[in-house]
Design a protein around this motif. Structure first.
Motif, PDB file in Angstrom:
ATOM      1  N   PHE A   8       0.687  -1.432  -0.113  1.00 14.91           N
ATOM      2  CA  PHE A   8       0.277   0.095  -0.223  1.00 14.91           C
ATOM      3  C   PHE A   8       1.280   1.309   0.428  1.00 14.91           C
ATOM      4  CE2 PHE A   8      -2.992  -3.196   0.972  1.00 14.91           C
ATOM      5  CZ  PHE A   8      -4.573  -2.487   0.836  1.00 14.91           C
ATOM      6  N   ARG A  12      -2.143   3.433  -4.118  1.00 14.28           N
ATOM      7  CA  ARG A  12      -2.559   2.813  -3.478  1.00 14.28           C
ATOM      8  C   ARG A  12      -3.156   3.059  -2.506  1.00 14.28           C
ATOM      9  NH1 ARG A  12      -2.870  -4.091  -3.310  1.00 14.28           N
ATOM     10  NH2 ARG A  12      -5.699  -3.895  -2.834  1.00 14.28           N
ATOM     11  N   SER A  13      -2.337   3.579  -1.192  1.00 13.20           N
ATOM     12  CA  SER A  13      -3.176   4.009  -0.551  1.00 13.20           C
ATOM     13  C   SER A  13      -4.320   5.264  -0.498  1.00 13.20           C
ATOM     14  CB  SER A  13      -2.008   4.081   0.814  1.00 13.20           C
ATOM     15  OG  SER A  13      -2.366   5.173   2.173  1.00 13.20           O
ATOM     16  N   TYR A  16      -7.143   3.396  -2.441  1.00 11.24           N
ATOM     17  CA  TYR A  16      -8.388   2.886  -0.733  1.00 11.24           C
ATOM     18  C   TYR A  16      -9.163   4.121  -0.359  1.00 11.24           C
ATOM     19  CZ  TYR A  16      -8.263  -0.617   3.011  1.00 11.24           C
ATOM     20  OH  TYR A  16      -9.156  -1.108   4.040  1.00 11.24           O
ATOM     21  N   GLN A  79      -0.918   4.185   4.822  1.00 11.93           N
ATOM     22  CA  GLN A  79      -1.768   3.931   5.350  1.00 11.93           C
ATOM     23  C   GLN A  79      -2.443   4.503   6.617  1.00 11.93           C
ATOM     24  OE1 GLN A  79      -4.283   3.114   2.843  1.00 11.93           O
ATOM     25  NE2 GLN A  79      -5.291   1.221   3.515  1.00 11.93           N
ATOM     26  N   LEU A 214     -10.903   0.833  -4.657  1.00 10.99           N
ATOM     27  CA  LEU A 214     -10.720   0.465  -3.441  1.00 10.99           C
ATOM     28  C   LEU A 214      -9.404  -0.048  -3.894  1.00 10.99           C
ATOM     29  CD1 LEU A 214     -11.671  -1.102  -0.641  1.00 10.99           C
ATOM     30  CD2 LEU A 214     -11.960  -2.760  -1.035  1.00 10.99           C
ATOM     31  N   HIS A 215      -9.084  -1.443  -5.053  1.00 11.16           N
ATOM     32  CA  HIS A 215      -8.119  -1.919  -5.628  1.00 11.16           C
ATOM     33  C   HIS A 215      -7.015  -1.143  -6.630  1.00 11.16           C
ATOM     34  CE1 HIS A 215     -10.601  -4.924  -4.629  1.00 11.16           C
ATOM     35  NE2 HIS A 215     -10.495  -4.733  -3.526  1.00 11.16           N
ATOM     36  N   SER A 216      -7.446   0.307  -6.346  1.00 14.15           N
ATOM     37  CA  SER A 216      -6.367   1.209  -7.061  1.00 14.15           C
ATOM     38  C   SER A 216      -6.186   0.490  -8.491  1.00 14.15           C
ATOM     39  CB  SER A 216      -5.217   0.944  -6.537  1.00 14.15           C
ATOM     40  OG  SER A 216      -4.157   2.262  -7.349  1.00 14.15           O
TER      41      SER A 216
END
Length: 248
Positions: A8, A12-13, A16, A79, A214-216
């Protein structure tokens, strides 16, 4: 020094957290599930593996009260940022992978909780063996995760693995392997509960938006790609209050 990849990462973070901010009500059933199975009590010491941005952390912190202690573990500083920003006094943040968990001498845990993160743990046997030394007799180990051979594992293996910006190279548990892990690491034989949690949305297209965030998703994978694969592999249905998809 052993190098651990942080899946993450910044992009991606960000994606998310955007998914959760844009659809704050979709995980209502997941929160109820946490209370049902973890059942955090006032004064308890609890360890949360894969705390992420704190979706469950603040509810657990409130439940255990000022006399309790919550240890949140996640390898990604991106995150963990929301927890750093508003952490209650009873939360201890550990920015590290599950393989590197270490608690102060004398700390004994009443419960260990992980939702949707254990499939990212590379050395599952070593982690469970390490956690056993910090657990009180009769401590609760509650792992809510995707198991191999399910619709969800198919969705992750077929869709997320190729569409996610960071990839999704993980290992899912099976029930026989989970039994073996517990026996090898000093935990009692696990009890299994198969849950088909529903994620709730007002519009059908919102499911694709949520999953792609959510899953980038990579740029070449649209919201519709996520929606179509979710409908094909997981199932989507309309209800009087909106649209539901099987969740994690």
């Amino acid at each position: 020094m052993e190098l651990h990849q942080v899946e993450f990462s910044t992009e991606r973070s960000r994606s998310y957290k955007l998914a959760l901010n844009q659809f704050p009500e979709c995980w209502k059933e997941d929160t109820l599930m946490m209370y049902d199975f973890l059942s955090p009590q006032c004064g308890e010491s609890i360890l949360e593996i894969g705390a992420g941005s704190g979706f469950f952390s603040f509810d657990i912190s409130t439940s255990i009260g000022p006399e309790g202690r919550l240890f949140v573990v996640d390898p990604s500083p991106d995150q963990l940022k929301p927890i750093y920003e508003r952490a209650d006094d009873n939360i201890t943040i550990m920015q590290r992978p599950a393989e590197d968990i270490s608690l102060s001498e004398g700390v004994q845990l009443d419960a260990i909780w992980s939702r949707g993160a254990f499939h990212h743990v590379k050395s599952k046997e070593a982690v469970l063996n390490n956690l056993a030394q910090f657990a009180k007799p009769g401590a609760r180990l509650v792992i809510c995760d995707i198991f191999s051979g399910t619709k969800l594992s198919d969705y992750f293996d077929e869709h997320v693995a190729i569409s996610c910006t960071t990839g999704h190279e993980v290992s899912f548990l099976s029930k026989p392997y989970a039994k073996s892990l517990c026996k090898l690491t000093g935990w009692s034989e696990p009890k299994f509960t198969d849950l088909a949690l529903q994620w709730h949305f007002e519009r059908k297209e919102d499911i694709g938006v949520f999953l792609s965030l959510l899953h980038s998703n990579k740029p070449e994978y649209s919201h519709k790609h996520s929606l179509d694969d979710a409908e094909r592999l997981l199932g989507i249905r309309r209800t009087p209050t909106g649209w539901h998809s099987i969740g994690q």
